[in-house]
Design a protein around this motif. Structure first.
Motif, PDB file in Angstrom:
ATOM      1  N   VAL A 100       0.836  -1.206   0.000  1.00 37.94           N
ATOM      2  CA  VAL A 100       0.000   0.000   0.000  1.00 37.94           C
ATOM      3  C   VAL A 100       0.872   1.257   0.000  1.00 37.94           C
ATOM      4  N   GLY A 101       0.545   2.153  -0.923  1.00 34.55           N
ATOM      5  CA  GLY A 101       1.302   3.390  -1.060  1.00 34.55           C
ATOM      6  C   GLY A 101       2.386   3.322  -2.108  1.00 34.55           C
ATOM      7  N   GLY A 102       2.651   2.142  -2.628  1.00 38.78           N
ATOM      8  CA  GLY A 102       3.741   1.984  -3.589  1.00 38.78           C
ATOM      9  C   GLY A 102       3.272   2.023  -5.037  1.00 38.78           C
ATOM     10  N   LEU A 103       4.204   2.238  -5.941  1.00 36.14           N
ATOM     11  CA  LEU A 103       3.955   2.157  -7.375  1.00 36.14           C
ATOM     12  C   LEU A 103       4.356   0.762  -7.848  1.00 36.14           C
ATOM     13  N   ARG A 104       3.457   0.086  -8.534  1.00 36.07           N
ATOM     14  CA  ARG A 104       3.705  -1.280  -8.960  1.00 36.07           C
ATOM     15  C   ARG A 104       3.231  -1.483 -10.401  1.00 36.07           C
ATOM     16  N   ASP A 105       3.879  -2.390 -11.102  1.00 32.03           N
ATOM     17  CA  ASP A 105       3.390  -2.831 -12.404  1.00 32.03           C
ATOM     18  C   ASP A 105       2.416  -3.974 -12.174  1.00 32.03           C
ATOM     19  N   VAL A 106       1.210  -3.839 -12.721  1.00 30.58           N
ATOM     20  CA  VAL A 106       0.158  -4.840 -12.553  1.00 30.58           C
ATOM     21  C   VAL A 106      -0.097  -5.513 -13.895  1.00 30.58           C
ATOM     22  N   LEU A 107       0.021  -6.823 -13.934  1.00 30.11           N
ATOM     23  CA  LEU A 107      -0.293  -7.563 -15.153  1.00 30.11           C
ATOM     24  C   LEU A 107      -1.810  -7.675 -15.260  1.00 30.11           C
ATOM     25  N   VAL A 108      -2.382  -7.016 -16.256  1.00 28.89           N
ATOM     26  CA  VAL A 108      -3.831  -6.985 -16.425  1.00 28.89           C
ATOM     27  C   VAL A 108      -4.312  -8.335 -16.933  1.00 28.89           C
ATOM     28  N   GLU A 109      -5.319  -8.884 -16.257  1.00 26.56           N
ATOM     29  CA  GLU A 109      -5.868 -10.165 -16.674  1.00 26.56           C
ATOM     30  C   GLU A 109      -7.164  -9.966 -17.439  1.00 26.56           C
ATOM     31  N   GLN A 110      -8.201  -9.545 -16.739  1.00 31.11           N
ATOM     32  CA  GLN A 110      -9.474  -9.278 -17.410  1.00 31.11           C
ATOM     33  C   GLN A 110     -10.375  -8.494 -16.475  1.00 31.11           C
ATOM     34  N   GLU A 111     -11.257  -7.681 -17.079  1.00 29.61           N
ATOM     35  CA  GLU A 111     -12.275  -6.938 -16.339  1.00 29.61           C
ATOM     36  C   GLU A 111     -11.692  -6.187 -15.146  1.00 29.61           C
ATOM     37  N   ALA A 112     -10.630  -5.419 -15.406  1.00 29.74           N
ATOM     38  CA  ALA A 112     -10.011  -4.553 -14.402  1.00 29.74           C
ATOM     39  C   ALA A 112      -9.424  -5.326 -13.229  1.00 29.74           C
ATOM     40  N   ASP A 113      -9.058  -6.570 -13.463  1.00 32.56           N
ATOM     41  CA  ASP A 113      -8.369  -7.371 -12.461  1.00 32.56           C
ATOM     42  C   ASP A 113      -6.973  -7.713 -12.960  1.00 32.56           C
ATOM     43  N   GLY A 114      -6.044  -7.883 -12.025  1.00 31.38           N
ATOM     44  CA  GLY A 114      -4.696  -8.259 -12.406  1.00 31.38           C
ATOM     45  C   GLY A 114      -3.929  -8.808 -11.232  1.00 31.38           C
ATOM     46  N   ARG A 115      -2.641  -9.008 -11.436  1.00 30.91           N
ATOM     47  CA  ARG A 115      -1.770  -9.507 -10.367  1.00 30.91           C
ATOM     48  C   ARG A 115      -0.415  -8.835 -10.449  1.00 30.91           C
ATOM     49  N   ALA A 169      -5.947  -0.558  -6.697  1.00 27.42           N
ATOM     50  CA  ALA A 169      -4.979   0.309  -7.352  1.00 27.42           C
ATOM     51  C   ALA A 169      -5.672   1.334  -8.235  1.00 27.42           C
ATOM     52  N   GLU A 170      -5.027   2.493  -8.353  1.00 24.25           N
ATOM     53  CA  GLU A 170      -5.491   3.574  -9.208  1.00 24.25           C
ATOM     54  C   GLU A 170      -4.378   3.947 -10.190  1.00 24.25           C
ATOM     55  N   PRO A 171      -4.693   4.718 -11.231  1.00 22.81           N
ATOM     56  CA  PRO A 171      -3.641   5.114 -12.181  1.00 22.81           C
ATOM     57  C   PRO A 171      -2.481   5.809 -11.488  1.00 22.81           C
ATOM     58  N   ALA A 172      -1.267   5.475 -11.891  1.00 25.06           N
ATOM     59  CA  ALA A 172      -0.085   6.069 -11.249  1.00 25.06           C
ATOM     60  C   ALA A 172       0.068   7.536 -11.638  1.00 25.06           C
TER      61      ALA A 172
END
Length: 426
Positions: free
Chosen positions: A373-388, A423-426
């Motif tokens: 929480v509070g960090g900038l991360r790269d999220v691998l988008v999977e589907q329907e605004a979900d990722g890991r 997460a929100e847009p960086a």
């Protein structure tokens, strides 16, 4: 439980159990589509617990009730271990073995039609090879799974799976590399290596290479692969080359360990080959190589003869290994296993201990999510605004104008709900 249905065919696959089953379901779906198998429901069963077998029977009955005109084809570990049980069900048209289900010819043979043997199951212990099967991917372009190994040579006292999967056998490294390269060429960002006993890969191949050799070979020969992930492994079988490969940034910083218990006497009675101390040392070693490493584990609650103090050792292991993702199995006896003949605990006690262990797991996951929480991360988008994240933490993406499935997107982690990050847009 997952179900997949291809728009070009009426054949449908219902998957129960592990990721390997999910992978194999995609292979079967492709075979069924190519064979023009219309109006059939394939149920790919699991046998890891007695509850899994019960669920398989319920699923078959429900599938037939909801689709009275469909043919029901049953396969998977439960069907392999006890084909007669499923053949006796009036809802079932065919029972297909774990080896046979992966063969394209099975789905086009006359045995798919009326008037032929209901059971198509051979001796799984006679199977000596595992072939590579290429699929286009299971989760859009985000992630694809490659089966590199099948079966298991070990005989844990609680486990029936070797009798459903057979002895360990490996896909040659050259075939694996070719499959990974093809998946990268078709746009996949991440490839996951999967198997029943993944760290036994190579023992049956010439020269007896180890899993670490395979991982290093993939990373070297497929430089375009952006992320490689390893599925569940046996804690005692990690080889030096695999530890060396863990330092490679393209290897995802996540490891799911087959620990099963945190008490040495219980581990001995389970016929596991590691100790509690081995698990703790492994966790420390992995984090020394990759400080961002997240660890998950399978743990059984309520194993026969488990005392309260033994169970508490399992709960403490979560903290001692700094586990973040816990997969809790309430013990249920499987006929034919040594553990089924041991003194059993009351079902109510097993359920209660599993619930307590899940509570510990939920707290551990929340602590892990707090660190992001509070960090900038790269999220691998999977589907329907979900990722890991690369450490497999789930992420819910909110406020993004556009998201490209199968690609990473920069995001700011603003909170979590105890199960996934927000997460929100960086």
């Amino acid at each position: 439980m997952t179900a997949t249905k291809d728009p070009q065919t009426k054949a449908r696959v219902i998957t129960l159990g592990c990721r390997l089953n999910s992978y194999e379901s995609e292979v079967m779906r492709g075979h069924a589509e190519s064979a023009g198998l219309d109006d059939a429901i394939i149920v790919n069963t699991c046998a890891v617990t007695s509850e899994a077998v019960r669920t398989a029977r319920q699923t078959i009955r429900r599938a037939k009730k909801d689709n009275p005109g469909a043919r029901i084809l049953v396969t998977g570990c439960a069907a392999q271990i006890d084909p007669g049980e499923f053949a006796a069900m009036p809802e079932v048209d065919r029972v297909i073995g774990n080896h046979e289900k992966m063969q394209a010819g099975t789905w086009v043979s006359p045995a798919m039609h009326e008037g032929h043997e209901k059971i198509l199951v051979n001796d799984i212990m006679s199977v000596k090879e595992t072939a590579g099967h290429l699929i286009d991917g299971m989760e859009g372009r985000a992630r694809a799974y490659v089966q590199v190994q099948n079966g298991c040579d070990h005989r844990c006292t609680f486990c029936i799976i070797p009798y459903g999967r057979g002895n360990s056998r490996s896909v040659p490294a050259g075939e694996v590399v070719q499959m990974v390269r093809r998946l990268v060429e078709t746009g996949h960002y991440e490839v996951v290596l999967t198997g029943v006993d993944l760290t036994s890969w190579g023992a049956d191949l010439p020269g007896q290479p180890q899993l670490g050799n395979l991982v290093q070979r993939i990373l070297k020969l497929v430089p375009e692969l952006e992320q490689l992930r390893i599925s569940s492994i046996d804690a005692i079988e990690m080889d030096d080359a695999l530890f060396e490969a863990m330092a490679e940034p393209r290897l995802a910083p996540f490891m799911h360990l087959s620990l099963q218990h945190g008490d040495n006497l219980m581990l001995k009675r389970m016929k596991r080959r590691h100790s509690r101390e081995d698990a703790i040392v492994l966790a420390e070693k992995l984090r020394a190589i990759r400080p961002d490493m997240a660890l998950g584990a399978d743990i059984i609650a309520g194993f026969p003869t488990e005392t309260e103090s033994a169970f508490e050792n399992s709960m403490r292991l979560v903290e001692d290994c700094n586990l973040s993702f816990l997969h809790v199995f309430p013990y249920s006896p499987r006929p034919g296993t040594p553990a089924a003949r041991m003194p059993q605990l009351e079902k109510s006690m097993i359920r209660a201990r599993a619930a307590r262990l899940r509570e510990v797991g939920d707290k551990a996951l929340a602590r892990h999510l707090d660190t992001h929480v509070g960090g900038l991360r790269d999220v691998l988008v999977e589907q329907e605004a979900d990722g890991r994240l690369s450490d497999f933490s789930r992420v819910s993406l909110t406020g993004f104008a556009t998201l490209e499935a199968g690609r990473p997107t920069p995001a700011r982690i603003v909170a979590h709900d105890g199960q996934k990050l927000i997460a929100e847009p960086a």
